[in-house]
Design a protein around this motif. Structure first.
Motif, mmCIF file in Angstrom:
data_model
loop_
_atom_site.group_PDB
_atom_site.id
_atom_site.type_symbol
_atom_site.label_atom_id
_atom_site.label_comp_id
_atom_site.label_asym_id
_atom_site.label_seq_id
_atom_site.Cartn_x
_atom_site.Cartn_y
_atom_site.Cartn_z
ATOM 1 N N MET A 1 11.118 7.312 9.671
ATOM 2 C CA MET A 1 11.934 6.460 8.822
ATOM 3 C C MET A 1 11.091 5.966 7.638
ATOM 4 O O MET A 1 9.952 5.561 7.805
ATOM 5 C CB MET A 1 12.464 5.277 9.629
ATOM 6 N N LEU A 2 11.671 6.007 6.456
ATOM 7 C CA LEU A 2 10.990 5.582 5.247
ATOM 8 C C LEU A 2 10.922 4.058 5.182
ATOM 9 O O LEU A 2 11.934 3.375 5.329
ATOM 10 C CB LEU A 2 11.738 6.113 4.019
ATOM 11 N N GLU A 3 9.723 3.544 4.996
ATOM 12 C CA GLU A 3 9.555 2.099 4.873
ATOM 13 C C GLU A 3 9.713 1.710 3.404
ATOM 14 O O GLU A 3 9.062 2.269 2.533
ATOM 15 C CB GLU A 3 8.170 1.677 5.353
ATOM 16 N N ILE A 4 10.609 0.767 3.141
ATOM 17 C CA ILE A 4 10.827 0.291 1.777
ATOM 18 C C ILE A 4 9.944 -0.923 1.558
ATOM 19 O O ILE A 4 10.001 -1.887 2.316
ATOM 20 C CB ILE A 4 12.308 -0.071 1.539
ATOM 21 N N ARG A 5 9.117 -0.859 0.524
ATOM 22 C CA ARG A 5 8.235 -1.977 0.202
ATOM 23 C C ARG A 5 8.847 -2.769 -0.936
ATOM 24 O O ARG A 5 9.247 -2.209 -1.949
ATOM 25 C CB ARG A 5 6.864 -1.451 -0.210
ATOM 26 N N PHE A 6 8.931 -4.071 -0.745
ATOM 27 C CA PHE A 6 9.457 -4.950 -1.772
ATOM 28 C C PHE A 6 8.330 -5.765 -2.378
ATOM 29 O O PHE A 6 7.387 -6.165 -1.695
ATOM 30 C CB PHE A 6 10.536 -5.866 -1.200
ATOM 31 N N LEU A 7 8.443 -6.002 -3.678
ATOM 32 C CA LEU A 7 7.421 -6.713 -4.433
ATOM 33 C C LEU A 7 7.970 -8.022 -4.980
ATOM 34 O O LEU A 7 9.150 -8.112 -5.315
ATOM 35 C CB LEU A 7 6.954 -5.853 -5.612
ATOM 36 N N THR A 8 7.097 -9.002 -5.119
ATOM 37 C CA THR A 8 7.471 -10.264 -5.750
ATOM 38 C C THR A 8 7.416 -10.083 -7.270
ATOM 39 O O THR A 8 6.896 -9.087 -7.779
ATOM 40 C CB THR A 8 6.493 -11.382 -5.358
ATOM 41 N N GLU A 9 7.908 -11.082 -7.982
ATOM 42 C CA GLU A 9 7.818 -11.070 -9.448
ATOM 43 C C GLU A 9 6.368 -10.957 -9.903
ATOM 44 O O GLU A 9 6.059 -10.202 -10.828
ATOM 45 C CB GLU A 9 8.374 -12.371 -10.031
ATOM 46 N N LYS A 10 5.494 -11.708 -9.261
ATOM 47 C CA LYS A 10 4.081 -11.701 -9.653
ATOM 48 C C LYS A 10 3.455 -10.326 -9.434
ATOM 49 O O LYS A 10 2.654 -9.872 -10.255
ATOM 50 C CB LYS A 10 3.306 -12.771 -8.883
ATOM 51 N N GLU A 11 3.808 -9.681 -8.332
ATOM 52 C CA GLU A 11 3.266 -8.346 -8.068
ATOM 53 C C GLU A 11 3.756 -7.332 -9.108
ATOM 54 O O GLU A 11 2.973 -6.499 -9.582
ATOM 55 C CB GLU A 11 3.649 -7.879 -6.655
#
Length: 70
Positions: A1-11
């Motif tokens: 399963m593909l892991e979706i990485r989420f980023l913050t505004e700062k990242e």
């Protein structure tokens, strides 16, 4: 399963060189990166950011231009 990485505004700001203020302004205007919002938290999918940036790529040698200055 593909892991979706989420980023913050700062990242995203660090990754792209676009300020957090500009990211917020663009969201407000309905332009820029796709984003997800859960409550008050805004997150950007890493894949969406990479795709958007790839779509903004400019290749000066492509498109039949001989590369000479006007």
């Amino acid at each position: 399963m593909l892991e979706i990485r989420f980023l913050t505004e700062k990242e995203v700001a660090t990754m792209t060189g676009i300020s957090v203020h500009t990211l917020r302004n663009r969201r407000h205007r309905g332009v820029g990166f796709p984003y997800n919002k859960v409550g008050k938290s805004v997150r950007y999918s890493l894949l969406d950011v990479e795709r958007f940036m790839a779509g903004c790529r400019v290749d000066p040698g492509a498109g039949g231009d001989d590369g000479e200055a006007i």
